[in-house]
Write a protein that holds these residues in place. Structure first.
Motif, PDB file in Angstrom:
ATOM      1  N   THR A 124       3.740   1.898   3.411  1.00 28.76           N
ATOM      2  CA  THR A 124       2.454   1.587   4.049  1.00 28.76           C
ATOM      3  C   THR A 124       2.404   2.123   5.476  1.00 28.76           C
ATOM      4  O   THR A 124       1.370   2.631   5.923  1.00 28.76           O
ATOM      5  CB  THR A 124       2.210   0.069   4.045  1.00 28.76           C
ATOM      6  N   ASP A 125       3.536   2.022   6.199  1.00 22.79           N
ATOM      7  CA  ASP A 125       3.562   2.539   7.566  1.00 22.79           C
ATOM      8  C   ASP A 125       3.496   4.056   7.580  1.00 22.79           C
ATOM      9  O   ASP A 125       2.819   4.652   8.432  1.00 22.79           O
ATOM     10  CB  ASP A 125       4.826   2.066   8.285  1.00 22.79           C
ATOM     11  N   ALA A 126       4.211   4.702   6.643  1.00 19.57           N
ATOM     12  CA  ALA A 126       4.169   6.158   6.560  1.00 19.57           C
ATOM     13  C   ALA A 126       2.760   6.623   6.204  1.00 19.57           C
ATOM     14  O   ALA A 126       2.246   7.602   6.762  1.00 19.57           O
ATOM     15  CB  ALA A 126       5.171   6.657   5.518  1.00 19.57           C
ATOM     16  N   LEU A 127       2.140   5.913   5.276  1.00 16.40           N
ATOM     17  CA  LEU A 127       0.774   6.248   4.878  1.00 16.40           C
ATOM     18  C   LEU A 127      -0.193   6.098   6.041  1.00 16.40           C
ATOM     19  O   LEU A 127      -1.040   6.956   6.286  1.00 16.40           O
ATOM     20  CB  LEU A 127       0.358   5.359   3.701  1.00 16.40           C
ATOM     21  N   LYS A 176       2.817  15.070  -0.434  1.00 18.16           N
ATOM     22  CA  LYS A 176       3.242  15.194  -1.829  1.00 18.16           C
ATOM     23  C   LYS A 176       4.295  14.148  -2.176  1.00 18.16           C
ATOM     24  O   LYS A 176       4.231  13.501  -3.234  1.00 18.16           O
ATOM     25  CB  LYS A 176       3.788  16.601  -2.064  1.00 18.16           C
ATOM     26  N   MET A 177       5.263  13.964  -1.281  1.00 21.49           N
ATOM     27  CA  MET A 177       6.333  13.006  -1.533  1.00 21.49           C
ATOM     28  C   MET A 177       5.805  11.579  -1.544  1.00 21.49           C
ATOM     29  O   MET A 177       6.203  10.750  -2.367  1.00 21.49           O
ATOM     30  CB  MET A 177       7.425  13.155  -0.460  1.00 21.49           C
ATOM     31  N   LEU A 178       4.867  11.282  -0.642  1.00 23.21           N
ATOM     32  CA  LEU A 178       4.286   9.937  -0.584  1.00 23.21           C
ATOM     33  C   LEU A 178       3.515   9.632  -1.867  1.00 23.21           C
ATOM     34  O   LEU A 178       3.640   8.534  -2.431  1.00 23.21           O
ATOM     35  CB  LEU A 178       3.376   9.818   0.633  1.00 23.21           C
ATOM     36  N   LYS A 179       2.735  10.581  -2.334  1.00 28.51           N
ATOM     37  CA  LYS A 179       1.990  10.372  -3.576  1.00 28.51           C
ATOM     38  C   LYS A 179       2.934  10.112  -4.748  1.00 28.51           C
ATOM     39  O   LYS A 179       2.703   9.202  -5.562  1.00 28.51           O
ATOM     40  CB  LYS A 179       1.117  11.597  -3.883  1.00 28.51           C
ATOM     41  N   ARG A 180       3.995  10.900  -4.832  1.00 26.24           N
ATOM     42  CA  ARG A 180       4.951  10.727  -5.932  1.00 26.24           C
ATOM     43  C   ARG A 180       5.656   9.378  -5.839  1.00 26.24           C
ATOM     44  O   ARG A 180       5.814   8.670  -6.850  1.00 26.24           O
ATOM     45  CB  ARG A 180       5.980  11.862  -5.913  1.00 26.24           C
ATOM     46  N   GLU A 184       5.399   6.338  -8.596  1.00 21.37           N
ATOM     47  CA  GLU A 184       6.560   5.758  -9.271  1.00 21.37           C
ATOM     48  C   GLU A 184       6.672   4.257  -8.998  1.00 21.37           C
ATOM     49  O   GLU A 184       7.031   3.473  -9.881  1.00 21.37           O
ATOM     50  CB  GLU A 184       7.830   6.473  -8.803  1.00 21.37           C
ATOM     51  N   LEU A 185       6.321   3.874  -7.764  1.00 21.82           N
ATOM     52  CA  LEU A 185       6.445   2.470  -7.392  1.00 21.82           C
ATOM     53  C   LEU A 185       5.433   1.594  -8.129  1.00 21.82           C
ATOM     54  O   LEU A 185       5.738   0.459  -8.515  1.00 21.82           O
ATOM     55  CB  LEU A 185       6.251   2.333  -5.874  1.00 21.82           C
ATOM     56  N   THR A 186       4.238   2.107  -8.339  1.00 18.55           N
ATOM     57  CA  THR A 186       3.174   1.293  -8.942  1.00 18.55           C
ATOM     58  C   THR A 186       3.025   1.529 -10.440  1.00 18.55           C
ATOM     59  O   THR A 186       2.119   0.958 -11.071  1.00 18.55           O
ATOM     60  CB  THR A 186       1.825   1.619  -8.257  1.00 18.55           C
ATOM     61  N   HIS A 187       3.870   2.355 -11.018  1.00 13.47           N
ATOM     62  CA  HIS A 187       3.761   2.655 -12.449  1.00 13.47           C
ATOM     63  C   HIS A 187       3.940   1.378 -13.282  1.00 13.47           C
ATOM     64  O   HIS A 187       4.930   0.672 -13.147  1.00 13.47           O
ATOM     65  CB  HIS A 187       4.817   3.687 -12.846  1.00 13.47           C
ATOM     66  N   GLY A 188       2.962   1.092 -14.120  1.00 17.70           N
ATOM     67  CA  GLY A 188       3.031  -0.080 -14.997  1.00 17.70           C
ATOM     68  C   GLY A 188       2.712  -1.388 -14.313  1.00 17.70           C
ATOM     69  O   GLY A 188       2.785  -2.446 -14.946  1.00 17.70           O
ATOM     70  N   SER A 189       2.354  -1.336 -13.012  1.00 19.64           N
ATOM     71  CA  SER A 189       2.049  -2.569 -12.292  1.00 19.64           C
ATOM     72  C   SER A 189       0.541  -2.693 -12.080  1.00 19.64           C
ATOM     73  O   SER A 189      -0.147  -1.703 -11.810  1.00 19.64           O
ATOM     74  CB  SER A 189       2.754  -2.579 -10.936  1.00 19.64           C
ATOM     75  N   SER A 190       0.032  -3.899 -12.218  1.00 18.63           N
ATOM     76  CA  SER A 190      -1.408  -4.140 -12.010  1.00 18.63           C
ATOM     77  C   SER A 190      -1.647  -5.174 -10.915  1.00 18.63           C
ATOM     78  O   SER A 190      -2.712  -5.776 -10.845  1.00 18.63           O
ATOM     79  CB  SER A 190      -2.060  -4.614 -13.317  1.00 18.63           C
ATOM     80  N   LEU A 197      -2.464  -0.140  -2.791  1.00 16.95           N
ATOM     81  CA  LEU A 197      -1.686   1.029  -2.395  1.00 16.95           C
ATOM     82  C   LEU A 197      -2.216   2.289  -3.069  1.00 16.95           C
ATOM     83  O   LEU A 197      -2.306   3.351  -2.440  1.00 16.95           O
ATOM     84  CB  LEU A 197      -0.211   0.808  -2.760  1.00 16.95           C
ATOM     85  N   GLN A 198      -2.606   2.174  -4.326  1.00 15.29           N
ATOM     86  CA  GLN A 198      -3.166   3.326  -5.036  1.00 15.29           C
ATOM     87  C   GLN A 198      -4.481   3.781  -4.400  1.00 15.29           C
ATOM     88  O   GLN A 198      -4.730   4.987  -4.256  1.00 15.29           O
ATOM     89  CB  GLN A 198      -3.380   2.971  -6.506  1.00 15.29           C
ATOM     90  N   ARG A 199      -5.316   2.829  -4.020  1.00 18.59           N
ATOM     91  CA  ARG A 199      -6.577   3.186  -3.369  1.00 18.59           C
ATOM     92  C   ARG A 199      -6.330   3.884  -2.031  1.00 18.59           C
ATOM     93  O   ARG A 199      -7.042   4.833  -1.661  1.00 18.59           O
ATOM     94  CB  ARG A 199      -7.455   1.942  -3.166  1.00 18.59           C
TER      95      ARG A 199
END
Length: 309
Positions: A124-127, A176-180, A184-190, A197-199
């Motif tokens: 979040t801080d990097a973003l 690119k690295m942040l998106k990846r 990976e971090l939010t995969h399968g999570s709702s 974070l996705q938004r």
């Protein structure tokens, strides 16, 4: 913008240049690149906050740098002897090189700190750091920001934009690295946090694409402005050259080397009569009027002064 807006006497140019170089030497030590293991997340955030404060100071120094540079160029234009040109070129060259190197090191340090923050897992801080940079860059790329001026001014603007483009290119890897990582971090999570974070990453991507588009657009406008500035410079010198020739002829008469032109004019007078010569003189007059009108338009549109010509 009149001559007095940026011209400095030689002593003030030397003093302004010396103060800038002394300041750059003083702050260069604070721009050491952080090691790969830069410390804890809080330490990285603290270093990043301090570096952002330094960059604000660096931006506040840029008008002083540009005024000093333009003043040195004005002195170079006024130099009467060839041996006076080389020292001025060396002084200006050193100032440009030191400034460009300092800006480059500042950009590299911020990139490394942002990268360290990302590797530490503080997404979040990097973003937020990347978003802040993009929001700060966007107004500078707006089409409302003027890019016109004389050759030196447009060249300075192009150099500044090249520095920005290098910073933009370095951040492409972080984006690119942040998106990846977020994917990976939010995969399968709702969860709400994952959705938020996705938004944020989607907004970052949209802002990134916009800034890249604006950067390309500004590059094109700068290139067109430089071509126009070159044309303006050439036209002004041609215009002033013709005026100087006319003034010399009226003041001192015809020089021996110009007798052939006078004889040609006499032959034309005999061949075509007064009307033919009058047509020729009217044509030359119209050319001068056209050149003067074009120069006046360029000056009014781009806020350029003729005092350096």
């Amino acid at each position: 913008m009149g001559c007095g807006a940026w011209w400095l006497p030689p002593s003030q140019f030397s003093e302004s240049r010396r103060l800038l170089l002394d300041w750059m030497e003083e702050v260069e030590q604070s721009l050491e690149l952080p090691p790969d293991a830069a410390g804890s997340q809080e330490e990285i955030k603290q270093q990043l906050a301090e570096h952002k404060a330094f960059q604000r100071v660096l931006r506040s120094k840029r008008p002083v740098y540009e005024a000093t540079l333009r003043s040195g160029r004005a002195l170079r234009e006024r130099a009467q002897l060839p041996e006076d040109l080389q020292p001025l070129e060396e002084l200006l060259g050193e100032l440009r090189e030191r400034w460009d190197a300092l800006c480059g090191r500042a950009a590299e340090r911020q990139h490394k700190l942002e990268e360290s923050l990302l590797f530490s897992g503080k997404f979040t801080d990097a973003l937020q750091a990347l978003m802040d940079w993009l929001y700060r860059a966007e107004p500078q790329l707006s089409e409302d920001v003027p890019v016109g001026g004389d050759r030196d001014l447009v060249s300075d603007l192009m150099d500044k934009h090249k520095v920005f483009q290098k910073e933009l290119g370095k951040r492409a890897g972080c984006i690119k690295m942040l998106k990846r990582s977020v994917r990976e971090l939010t995969h399968g999570s709702s969860s709400m946090d994952s959705q938020w974070l996705q938004r944020q990453v989607e907004e970052l991507g949209a802002r990134w694409d916009l800034v890249c588009k604006l950067s390309v657009s500004k590059q094109g406008r700068l290139e067109a402005s430089l071509r126009q500035a070159e044309e303006f410079h050439s036209l002004v010198h041609t215009f002033l050259g013709r005026l100087a020739e006319a003034e010399t002829t009226l003041k001192y008469g015809v020089f021996p080397e110009e007798e052939a032109a006078v004889q040609e004019c006499q032959h034309q007078l005999q061949r075509d009569g007064v009307h033919g010569v009058t047509v020729c003189m009217v044509s030359q007059h119209n050319v001068l009027v056209c050149m003067a009108s074009w120069c006046a338009w360029y000056v009014s549109v781009h806020d350029v002064t003729l005092c350096t010509v």
